[in-house]
Design a protein around this motif. Structure first.
Motif, PDB file in Angstrom:
ATOM      1  N   VAL A 158       0.849  -1.180   0.000  1.00 52.11           N
ATOM      2  CA  VAL A 158       0.000   0.000   0.000  1.00 52.11           C
ATOM      3  C   VAL A 158       0.891   1.237   0.000  1.00 52.11           C
ATOM      4  O   VAL A 158       1.894   1.292   0.715  1.00 52.11           O
ATOM      5  CB  VAL A 158      -0.960  -0.001   1.215  1.00 52.11           C
ATOM      6  CG1 VAL A 158      -0.192  -0.094   2.527  1.00 52.11           C
ATOM      7  CG2 VAL A 158      -1.846   1.233   1.223  1.00 52.11           C
ATOM      8  N   ARG A 160      -0.864   8.188  -2.115  1.00 49.99           N
ATOM      9  CA  ARG A 160      -0.847   8.892  -3.403  1.00 49.99           C
ATOM     10  C   ARG A 160       0.009  10.150  -3.321  1.00 49.99           C
ATOM     11  O   ARG A 160       0.699  10.501  -4.274  1.00 49.99           O
ATOM     12  CB  ARG A 160      -2.271   9.264  -3.817  1.00 49.99           C
ATOM     13  CG  ARG A 160      -3.146   8.079  -4.214  1.00 49.99           C
ATOM     14  CD  ARG A 160      -4.511   8.552  -4.692  1.00 49.99           C
ATOM     15  NE  ARG A 160      -5.381   7.443  -5.023  1.00 49.99           N
ATOM     16  CZ  ARG A 160      -5.434   6.840  -6.202  1.00 49.99           C
ATOM     17  NH1 ARG A 160      -4.638   7.257  -7.182  1.00 49.99           N
ATOM     18  NH2 ARG A 160      -6.269   5.847  -6.412  1.00 49.99           N
ATOM     19  N   LYS A 217      -9.415  -5.230   1.298  1.00 46.34           N
ATOM     20  CA  LYS A 217      -8.553  -4.196   0.722  1.00 46.34           C
ATOM     21  C   LYS A 217      -9.356  -2.912   0.465  1.00 46.34           C
ATOM     22  O   LYS A 217      -8.905  -1.806   0.778  1.00 46.34           O
ATOM     23  CB  LYS A 217      -7.950  -4.700  -0.592  1.00 46.34           C
ATOM     24  CG  LYS A 217      -7.006  -3.702  -1.238  1.00 46.34           C
ATOM     25  CD  LYS A 217      -6.706  -4.058  -2.686  1.00 46.34           C
ATOM     26  CE  LYS A 217      -5.882  -5.303  -2.824  1.00 46.34           C
ATOM     27  NZ  LYS A 217      -5.496  -5.569  -4.237  1.00 46.34           N
ATOM     28  N   GLU A 218     -10.554  -3.065  -0.078  1.00 52.07           N
ATOM     29  CA  GLU A 218     -11.408  -1.904  -0.334  1.00 52.07           C
ATOM     30  C   GLU A 218     -11.771  -1.190   0.969  1.00 52.07           C
ATOM     31  O   GLU A 218     -11.818   0.041   1.022  1.00 52.07           O
ATOM     32  CB  GLU A 218     -12.680  -2.346  -1.061  1.00 52.07           C
ATOM     33  CG  GLU A 218     -12.450  -2.927  -2.451  1.00 52.07           C
ATOM     34  CD  GLU A 218     -13.732  -3.481  -3.045  1.00 52.07           C
ATOM     35  OE1 GLU A 218     -14.817  -3.057  -2.603  1.00 52.07           O
ATOM     36  OE2 GLU A 218     -13.643  -4.351  -3.931  1.00 52.07           O
ATOM     37  N   GLN A 274      -8.764   0.780   2.253  1.00 62.26           N
ATOM     38  CA  GLN A 274      -8.582   1.958   1.404  1.00 62.26           C
ATOM     39  C   GLN A 274      -9.602   3.044   1.755  1.00 62.26           C
ATOM     40  O   GLN A 274      -9.250   4.224   1.918  1.00 62.26           O
ATOM     41  CB  GLN A 274      -8.708   1.560  -0.062  1.00 62.26           C
ATOM     42  CG  GLN A 274      -8.376   2.671  -1.043  1.00 62.26           C
ATOM     43  CD  GLN A 274      -8.382   2.165  -2.482  1.00 62.26           C
ATOM     44  OE1 GLN A 274      -9.156   1.281  -2.840  1.00 62.26           O
ATOM     45  NE2 GLN A 274      -7.500   2.697  -3.306  1.00 62.26           N
ATOM     46  N   GLU A 299      -5.277   9.265   0.872  1.00 67.27           N
ATOM     47  CA  GLU A 299      -5.614   8.511  -0.340  1.00 67.27           C
ATOM     48  C   GLU A 299      -4.471   7.552  -0.643  1.00 67.27           C
ATOM     49  O   GLU A 299      -3.303   7.958  -0.677  1.00 67.27           O
ATOM     50  CB  GLU A 299      -5.835   9.458  -1.522  1.00 67.27           C
ATOM     51  CG  GLU A 299      -6.976  10.449  -1.332  1.00 67.27           C
ATOM     52  CD  GLU A 299      -8.331   9.775  -1.411  1.00 67.27           C
ATOM     53  OE1 GLU A 299      -8.408   8.667  -1.983  1.00 67.27           O
ATOM     54  OE2 GLU A 299      -9.312  10.353  -0.912  1.00 67.27           O
ATOM     55  N   VAL A 300      -4.815   6.268  -0.854  1.00 63.94           N
ATOM     56  CA  VAL A 300      -3.779   5.270  -1.091  1.00 63.94           C
ATOM     57  C   VAL A 300      -4.090   4.449  -2.328  1.00 63.94           C
ATOM     58  O   VAL A 300      -5.233   4.409  -2.811  1.00 63.94           O
ATOM     59  CB  VAL A 300      -3.628   4.309   0.121  1.00 63.94           C
ATOM     60  CG1 VAL A 300      -3.239   5.067   1.373  1.00 63.94           C
ATOM     61  CG2 VAL A 300      -4.894   3.495   0.341  1.00 63.94           C
ATOM     62  N   THR A 301      -3.068   3.782  -2.832  1.00 68.57           N
ATOM     63  CA  THR A 301      -3.222   2.804  -3.893  1.00 68.57           C
ATOM     64  C   THR A 301      -2.631   1.484  -3.428  1.00 68.57           C
ATOM     65  O   THR A 301      -1.720   1.456  -2.599  1.00 68.57           O
ATOM     66  CB  THR A 301      -2.503   3.254  -5.180  1.00 68.57           C
ATOM     67  OG1 THR A 301      -1.100   3.447  -4.886  1.00 68.57           O
ATOM     68  CG2 THR A 301      -3.093   4.553  -5.708  1.00 68.57           C
ATOM     69  N   ARG A 326      -0.954  -2.245  -4.735  1.00 68.06           N
ATOM     70  CA  ARG A 326      -0.411  -3.022  -5.838  1.00 68.06           C
ATOM     71  C   ARG A 326      -1.179  -4.329  -5.971  1.00 68.06           C
ATOM     72  O   ARG A 326      -2.053  -4.642  -5.183  1.00 68.06           O
ATOM     73  CB  ARG A 326       1.077  -3.311  -5.605  1.00 68.06           C
ATOM     74  CG  ARG A 326       1.963  -2.092  -5.730  1.00 68.06           C
ATOM     75  CD  ARG A 326       3.421  -2.508  -5.678  1.00 68.06           C
ATOM     76  NE  ARG A 326       4.294  -1.354  -5.562  1.00 68.06           N
ATOM     77  CZ  ARG A 326       5.567  -1.419  -5.235  1.00 68.06           C
ATOM     78  NH1 ARG A 326       6.119  -2.606  -5.001  1.00 68.06           N
ATOM     79  NH2 ARG A 326       6.305  -0.333  -5.138  1.00 68.06           N
TER      80      ARG A 326
END
Length: 675
Positions: free
Chosen positions: A365, A368, A409-410, A413, A423-425, A427
């Motif tokens: 994780v 952003r 995961k959702e 986030q 805010e994250v992304t 992989r």
């Protein structure tokens, strides 16, 4: 002084209606004046913004109401399998449960998982077949499925009528229902010799009051499971269920004047960032300003903290009180170091930690905005307080989070965005493997030998152990070689060495956690008064990794056990799909027009089978999943990026101890001999 309190869990497969049932129970008890809606996000227990948006329960929540002279602390739990660990934590503090089953969908995969957990822990339960007002609702069909898939020891408590209509209702059976009395006597006689003898002498002469008394006794011992039908939306059947809570489930009691004993099952943060611990009290009384000791295990040294505020649950909400006593659930403030699963005060006899299947997936994780990197680390640390299985791994410049599934995961986030403004992304999700020793190996660092920078000596042997046994540590040294002036007792030295070994085995030869092994200490020496505990802690990875390098390890991937129930004519196509996904299947067992097929799949492919199953079975296939252990990876074993320097690279390891090194790159995780 004792209090009659029932700590009750509401459990169900997702969308079976347990949160709506919670609302209906609170309404029927007079706690709320209007029933909230899951779809509208106005329920009492789904307080998280994401729960309201998605219409699912993510975190357990506690509310309270009174029925039949019993105070009920009701805990609403998640239904989605990604959050099964949250459910397991709640199970450890329950007196009883209500398992909600949809009258339309019937027994679903998660229903069976939950029922197995209730049976394993011997938790009494009532079954509530919900949604009898919906089109497609069934009674006999669902009862047959419950008997076949959950337990044959079920006792219908009445009959449903008007199924599939808004007028659907539930009529409890009574003394005048001769057929119901006979069925009840038969079921109870199977588990009680006195009832059996009376039933054989005169099956119609058994007093109904005695049957009800025996029903309550067997239900409270989790020998039988009463079944109610109804609708949480219309309220049908709910009065009978509420009466059953007081009559058929055991109200928790405890000695309020005894030693303090409790368990923490939930942690959250208050509006000011303070830690709030939810504790089930088994014994004793805690008062505001009391100092408490708490630890994860009876053997642990633990921590101590001062209780600054106590809230108990009354009529739906948490209410501030000066004390909490045995049998109750409370929310405590002021215990900054307390964690989920901690035992407060004196542990209860036989109290064990919940058994969780390990997360099988992992994803990196990243924030952003680069400016949020430090805040992300803090935020994930707070989320780990609420769910210790998150167990964030610190990589060079990155953070990795273990997962049970994509929904989790959702949720992470969305929670980071809503609660922390980050805010994250993520992989791509990868599989978490383990390493197991394949042979025995031993190594030693001698006192004063070249290359040993520590005033201590240590010799260790690593041996394989049976799968699932974890890590064991034992001493085979003269206790006179142990620095007692540092550790005080042999027991404390053994406990600390066990901790050092466990920490060192977090990353094996290829970077995965090493398990299923026995580590034996063969040598120990020190220089008084120079040697400290830190010297043994730092020396342990050097010796242990050298011994492991000699033993060799096998990288093993997690497996998922999938119990398939499919139409018999689709067996061939389903078995072919299982084989393509790298799984194995046992011989199918035919049950009428259905076939039961136990299979074992790599965790990375289990979701693929779930997605393919509806198409392969025309929507009639059902899959129940559970953790299936590990098996060696075929072909070249994968390596994991290390978070720590490899102790086999002595220079790198020493630099890291001095705070001037970063973890070795993933390619260095392989052993020098190519194993």
């Amino acid at each position: 002084m004792t209090r009659r309190t029932l700590n009750l869990g509401i459990l169900a497969h997702v969308d079976a209606g347990k949160t709506t049932l919670t609302e209906r129970l609170l309404y029927a008890a007079g706690v709320i004046g209007e029933i909230g809606s899951v779809d509208a996000g106005t329920t009492q227990t789904d307080s998280l913004a994401l729960e309201r948006q998605r219409g699912i329960t993510i975190k357990s929540a506690v509310v309270s109401f009174a029925v039949g002279g019993v105070t009920v602390n009701l805990i609403d739990t998640p239904g989605h399998p990604d959050f099964i660990a949250e459910v397991e934590r709640v199970l450890s503090v329950l007196d009883g449960a209500v398992l909600v089953i949809s009258a339309v969908e019937g027994v679903q995969p998660q229903t069976r998982v939950l029922m197995r957990a209730l049976g394993r822990l011997r938790i009494p339960a009532l079954l509530f077949v919900n949604k009898i007002d919906r089109v497609g609702a069934g009674e006999e069909r669902v009862l047959r499925a419950i008997s076949a898939r959950l337990s044959p020891a079920v006792v219908p408590m009445g009959s449903a009528s008007g199924l599939g209509t808004r007028a659907a209702g539930f009529t409890p059976w009574g003394e005048a229902d001769a057929g119901a009395r006979a069925r009840l006597a038969e079921i109870l006689a199977e588990r009680d010799e006195g009832i059996l003898a009376s039933y054989i002498d005169d099956e119609l002469g058994l007093p109904y009051a005695r049957l009800r008394q025996e029903l309550a006794a067997q239900a409270r011992r989790a020998l039988v499971y009463p079944v109610f039908f109804g609708s949480a939306v219309t309220g049908a059947g709910v009065p009978a269920l509420m009466a059953g809570l007081a009559e058929l489930l055991p109200a928790g009691t405890g000695d309020a004047g005894g030693p303090v004993s409790g368990r923490v099952f939930k942690i959250e943060r208050g509006a000011g960032g303070e830690k709030l611990a939810y504790v089930r009290m088994f014994s004793g009384t805690i008062r505001t300003r009391d100092r408490l000791r708490f630890s994860a295990s009876p053997e642990g040294s633990g921590h101590e903290g001062k209780v600054t505020a106590i809230s108990v649950f009354e009529r739906g909400a948490a209410t501030t009180r000066g004390f909490v006593s045995a049998g109750q659930i409370a929310r405590l403030r002021g215990l900054d170091k307390i964690q989920i699963g901690d035992q407060v005060g004196t542990p209860q006899p036989g109290m064990t930690q919940p058994q969780f299947a390990p997360p099988t997936l992992e994803s990196v994780v990243a924030a952003r905005r680069p400016a949020d990197r430090a805040a992300l680390r803090v935020a994930l640390g707070q989320l780990a307080e609420q769910d210790p299985l998150i167990n964030v791994r610190q990589l060079p410049g990155e953070l990795a989070v273990p997962l049970y599934g994509e929904v989790q995961k959702e949720v992470i986030q969305a929670t980071l965005a809503a609660d922390f403004g980050i805010e994250v992304t993520f992989r791509e999700t990868t599989t978490i493997c383990i390493e197991r020793p394949v042979g025995s190996g031993q190594a030693a660092e001698l006192l004063g030998a070249p290359g040993n920078p520590f005033p201590a000596a240590l010799g260790l042997r690593v041996d394989p152990a049976p799968p699932g046994s974890g890590v064991a540590f034992r001493l085979e040294v003269d206790i006179r070689s142990v620095p007692m002036y540092v550790y005080k007792t042999v027991g404390n030295f053994t406990a600390m060495m066990t901790r050092y070994v466990t920490l060192a085995l977090r990353e094996g030869l290829r970077g995965w956690q090493v398990t299923d092994c026995t580590v034996t200490m063969l040598d120990c020496a020190y220089i008084s008064p120079s040697t400290t505990a830190a010297h043994f802690r730092k020396l342990t990875p050097l010796v242990l990794m050298a011994a492991l390098d000699q033993a060799g390890t096998a990288v093993c991937e997690p497996m998922i056990r999938v119990s398939l129930e499919i139409p018999a004519e689709t067996v061939g196509s389903v078995l072919a799909a299982v084989a393509r996904l790298g799984g194995t299947a046992e011989t199918p067992v035919l049950r009428g027009d259905l076939a039961a097929v136990p299979t074992l799949l790599p965790a990375a492919r289990a979701q693929d089978l779930q997605r393919q199953l509806p198409g392969l079975t025309s929507g009639e296939g059902v899959a129940e999943t559970s953790f299936g252990g590990y098996r060696p990876v075929a072909g070249r074993p994968p390596a994991r990026r290390r978070t720590l320097a490899d102790p086999r690279n002595r220079e790198e390891y020493m630099l890291q101890l001095a705070g001037r090194a970063t973890a070795a790159p993933a390619k260095q995780a392989q052993s020098s001999d190519g194993r």
